[in-house]
Design a protein around this motif. Structure first.
Motif, mmCIF file in Angstrom:
data_model
loop_
_atom_site.group_PDB
_atom_site.id
_atom_site.type_symbol
_atom_site.label_atom_id
_atom_site.label_comp_id
_atom_site.label_asym_id
_atom_site.label_seq_id
_atom_site.Cartn_x
_atom_site.Cartn_y
_atom_site.Cartn_z
ATOM 1 N N ARG A 36 0.932 -1.300 0.132
ATOM 2 C CA ARG A 36 -0.065 -0.142 0.192
ATOM 3 C C ARG A 36 0.854 1.277 -0.064
ATOM 4 O O ARG A 36 1.912 1.196 0.530
ATOM 5 N N GLU A 37 0.496 2.192 -0.597
ATOM 6 C CA GLU A 37 1.073 3.587 -0.649
ATOM 7 C C GLU A 37 0.713 4.607 0.372
ATOM 8 O O GLU A 37 0.015 5.404 -0.139
ATOM 9 N N GLU A 38 0.839 4.228 1.559
ATOM 10 C CA GLU A 38 0.762 5.261 2.294
ATOM 11 C C GLU A 38 2.122 5.890 3.064
ATOM 12 O O GLU A 38 2.927 5.131 3.241
ATOM 13 N N ARG A 39 1.780 7.036 3.290
ATOM 14 C CA ARG A 39 3.022 7.708 3.508
ATOM 15 C C ARG A 39 3.263 8.592 4.925
ATOM 16 O O ARG A 39 3.640 8.142 5.778
ATOM 17 N N PHE A 40 2.765 9.639 4.836
ATOM 18 C CA PHE A 40 2.779 10.510 6.087
ATOM 19 C C PHE A 40 1.644 11.055 6.392
ATOM 20 O O PHE A 40 0.212 10.846 6.018
ATOM 21 N N HIS A 41 1.679 11.229 7.897
ATOM 22 C CA HIS A 41 0.469 11.675 8.533
ATOM 23 C C HIS A 41 -0.032 13.157 7.944
ATOM 24 O O HIS A 41 0.797 14.035 7.622
ATOM 25 N N GLN A 42 -1.184 13.635 7.956
ATOM 26 C CA GLN A 42 -1.493 14.734 7.580
ATOM 27 C C GLN A 42 -2.123 15.806 8.650
ATOM 28 O O GLN A 42 -3.431 15.856 9.019
ATOM 29 N N GLN A 43 -1.350 16.071 9.340
ATOM 30 C CA GLN A 43 -1.284 17.261 10.726
ATOM 31 C C GLN A 43 -0.621 18.120 10.449
ATOM 32 O O GLN A 43 0.337 18.339 11.110
ATOM 33 N N ARG A 44 -0.971 19.173 9.595
ATOM 34 C CA ARG A 44 -0.163 20.241 8.971
ATOM 35 C C ARG A 44 0.063 21.061 10.258
ATOM 36 O O ARG A 44 1.229 21.820 10.411
ATOM 37 N N THR A 45 -1.027 21.490 10.964
ATOM 38 C CA THR A 45 -0.792 22.745 11.947
ATOM 39 C C THR A 45 0.020 22.198 13.071
ATOM 40 O O THR A 45 0.809 22.913 13.468
ATOM 41 N N VAL A 46 -0.443 21.193 13.641
ATOM 42 C CA VAL A 46 0.301 20.636 14.646
ATOM 43 C C VAL A 46 1.865 20.360 14.119
ATOM 44 O O VAL A 46 2.886 20.980 15.215
ATOM 45 N N GLY A 47 2.015 19.920 13.273
ATOM 46 C CA GLY A 47 3.266 19.599 12.814
ATOM 47 C C GLY A 47 4.430 21.077 12.624
ATOM 48 O O GLY A 47 5.195 20.878 13.185
ATOM 49 N N VAL A 48 3.498 21.863 12.018
ATOM 50 C CA VAL A 48 4.310 23.193 11.865
ATOM 51 C C VAL A 48 4.737 23.870 13.070
ATOM 52 O O VAL A 48 5.700 24.297 13.157
ATOM 53 N N PHE A 49 3.644 23.718 14.050
ATOM 54 C CA PHE A 49 4.040 24.386 15.391
ATOM 55 C C PHE A 49 4.874 23.651 16.374
ATOM 56 O O PHE A 49 5.943 24.273 16.717
ATOM 57 N N LEU A 50 4.679 22.431 16.208
ATOM 58 C CA LEU A 50 5.848 21.614 17.006
ATOM 59 C C LEU A 50 7.220 21.780 16.378
ATOM 60 O O LEU A 50 8.268 22.062 17.030
ATOM 61 N N GLY A 51 7.241 21.701 15.020
ATOM 62 C CA GLY A 51 8.517 21.927 14.165
ATOM 63 C C GLY A 51 9.247 23.209 14.457
ATOM 64 O O GLY A 51 10.410 23.239 14.829
ATOM 65 N N LEU A 52 8.295 24.381 14.394
ATOM 66 C CA LEU A 52 9.009 25.780 14.846
ATOM 67 C C LEU A 52 9.366 25.830 16.147
ATOM 68 O O LEU A 52 10.402 26.395 16.143
ATOM 69 N N THR A 53 8.988 25.200 16.997
ATOM 70 C CA THR A 53 9.156 25.425 18.568
ATOM 71 C C THR A 53 10.503 24.653 18.819
ATOM 72 O O THR A 53 11.246 25.197 19.174
#
Lengths: 171, 101
Positions: free
Chosen positions: A79-96
């Protein structure tokens, strides 16, 4: 020269580590992890830890990676599944995390360690393997026994988890 | 010429970060376990670098123990993956939300 060797190993380690996360096919991820294990072993050799380099190749590349590849090929998931789609949480955590890392990096120079007692002082007298053996069987004898217990528990757990019908037959 | 220990710490932190990101963003359980291996290797690099720079062999003994734990973790983790796949024919973590609130 040492710095050049270090940067070669570090570059390959970081590259293959990001390939492990980024690649789509789990088999390619496992193979790039194999390359990373070999380069980590090379890094250990430059740090005068030859015993650990050998153990790294034997245990990680020889045993653990083979187990991974075995399971990947056993399950055979296409199956071709790749990444989670939680953009806002990801951007917030990544920036922090990024801000924290930058803050820690540029806050000044790190602690000073004694350069005079560098790597040559210890393994020059006895070999690296002999030194580890003496420390392991004197100071760390009890944790060593505990480690064997952990391996035993893991073995029993793996057998019970994968054996079909072992729980039903009891009840 | 000796490589400063700061470089080793940066490398270790970078590899740990990549492993953490892999655990957070990937959906395939096998890749998540591989990312945990990445994080364990990052700590091992840290241990060996400090052991070499401080002239103390205890760090290398700790790497030995971390390797033992990694082997046990892989055995149990892959057994869990096989059991999960047998249970629901999938290794996508989004399919296992029984314990999610």
């Amino acid at each position: 020269m040492n710095t050049l060797v270090f940067f070669y190993f570090a570059g390959v380690i970081v590259l293959t580590a990001s390939l492990v996360v980024a690649l789509r096919n789990p088999i390619y991820s496992a193979l790039s992890l194999l390359v990373m294990f070999f380069h980590v072993a090379g890094l250990y050799v430059t740090l005068h830890a030859e015993f650990l380099a050998a153990i790294q190749i034997i245990v990680y590349a020889g045993a653990i990676l083979v187990l991974y590849l075995f399971v990947v090929m056993l399950l055979n998931v296409k199956r071709e599944e790749r990444f989670h789609q939680q953009r806002t949480v990801g951007v917030f955590l990544g920036l922090t995390l990024l801000a924290e890392g930058l803050l820690l990096s540029f806050r000044g120079e790190g602690p000073k360690f004694g350069r005079e007692q560098s790597a040559e002082s210890v393994p020059a007298v006895v070999g690296n393997t002999e030194g580890i053996g003496e420390v392991l069987y004197s100071t760390y004898l009890f944790p060593f026994e505990i480690a064997s217990l952990i391996l035993l528990v893991a073995m029993i757990g793996a057998v019970i988890l994968t054996k079909k019908g072992i729980m039903e037959s009891k009840s | 010429m000796v490589v400063p220990i700061t470089y080793y710490l940066m490398l270790s932190g970078l590899v740990f970060l990549i492993g953490l990101v892999g655990v957070l963003i990937r959906r395939n359980i096998i890749i998540i376990l591989l990312s945990i291996e990445l994080m364990l290797n990052a700590t091992n690099i840290n241990f060996v670098a400090f052991s070499s720079y401080l002239g103390n062999l205890s760090g290398q003994v700790f790497v030995f123990f971390a390797l033992t734990v990694a082997a046990a973790e892989v055995a149990v983790g892959l057994a869990i993956i096989v059991a999960l796949y047998r249970h629901s024919a999938s290794i996508n973590v989004d399919d296992f939300r029984l314990l999610k609130w």
